[in-house]
Write an enzyme that holds these catalytic residues in place. Sequence first.
Site, mmCIF file in Angstrom:
data_model
loop_
_atom_site.group_PDB
_atom_site.id
_atom_site.type_symbol
_atom_site.label_atom_id
_atom_site.label_comp_id
_atom_site.label_asym_id
_atom_site.label_seq_id
_atom_site.Cartn_x
_atom_site.Cartn_y
_atom_site.Cartn_z
ATOM 1 N N GLU A 45 0.842 -1.205 0.000
ATOM 2 C CA GLU A 45 0.000 0.000 0.000
ATOM 3 C C GLU A 45 0.872 1.249 0.000
ATOM 4 O OE1 GLU A 45 -2.151 2.217 3.792
ATOM 5 O OE2 GLU A 45 -2.279 0.034 3.629
ATOM 6 N N THR A 73 -4.643 5.364 3.362
ATOM 7 C CA THR A 73 -5.011 6.665 3.930
ATOM 8 C C THR A 73 -5.981 7.387 2.999
ATOM 9 O OG1 THR A 73 -2.770 6.716 4.869
ATOM 10 C CG2 THR A 73 -4.091 8.650 5.210
ATOM 11 N N LYS A 133 -10.073 -3.442 8.477
ATOM 12 C CA LYS A 133 -8.806 -3.099 9.125
ATOM 13 C C LYS A 133 -9.078 -2.656 10.563
ATOM 14 C CE LYS A 133 -5.628 0.833 8.848
ATOM 15 N NZ LYS A 133 -5.178 1.933 7.975
#
Length: 216
Positions: A45, A73, A133
């Site tokens: 990521e 993010t 997550k």
Amino acid sequence: MSTDNTIFWKRFHAAPVVGIARGYATDTVLRIGEAYAAAGLTTLEITINSPDPTASIARLREQQPTLNVGAGTVCTEADLDRALDAGAMFIVTPVLAEAVISRCVAAGVPVFPGAYTPTEIYRAWTLGAPAVKVFPAGQLGVQYLKDVLGPLNEVKLLPTGGVDLGNIQSFLAAGAVGVGMGSSLLDKALIAAGDFRGLEAHFSSVRAKSAYTLVG
């Protein structure tokens, strides 16, 4: 239109670690990606608040075609547009960004939304996220994961934040579908020193730990 993610999930399950590259310039990301792929890790990521993240995503996909390259993010639909335009194969959010989740689900893009409480986790799951997550997992611990999976046993959890070589197997044994790892995986000292061979060795150690499966 839905996307066939068979290859994505095959790669992810072969090495269920989502590496988090935050704050690195594109040239460094490419060196990290080379070591990452060489070590047998598969899912990386690039956070959208890094320097020129779209270039990093696009070039890494081109240079390392065996990797799942995604964006992290991602909090807004504008962030999502940038990430998808760059070729992000999956999306990670730090919070319960419902519009982002819904758009990813509709488009067939794997999305791992950030959640903390059981209510947030369940909401993310019901919106269609394939895994949630749990962040920050280090503050919550392995027992929290077990407690959540008691009543919510169908939910797939991806603990992130505070996961390291010392506890990765414990999280997987507790029922996590995988883990997210940032600073404990992308060793800043090795990267700053340009020791990408050492970084590859470190990645290999993490890869070996992620291969752990609970027997019995």
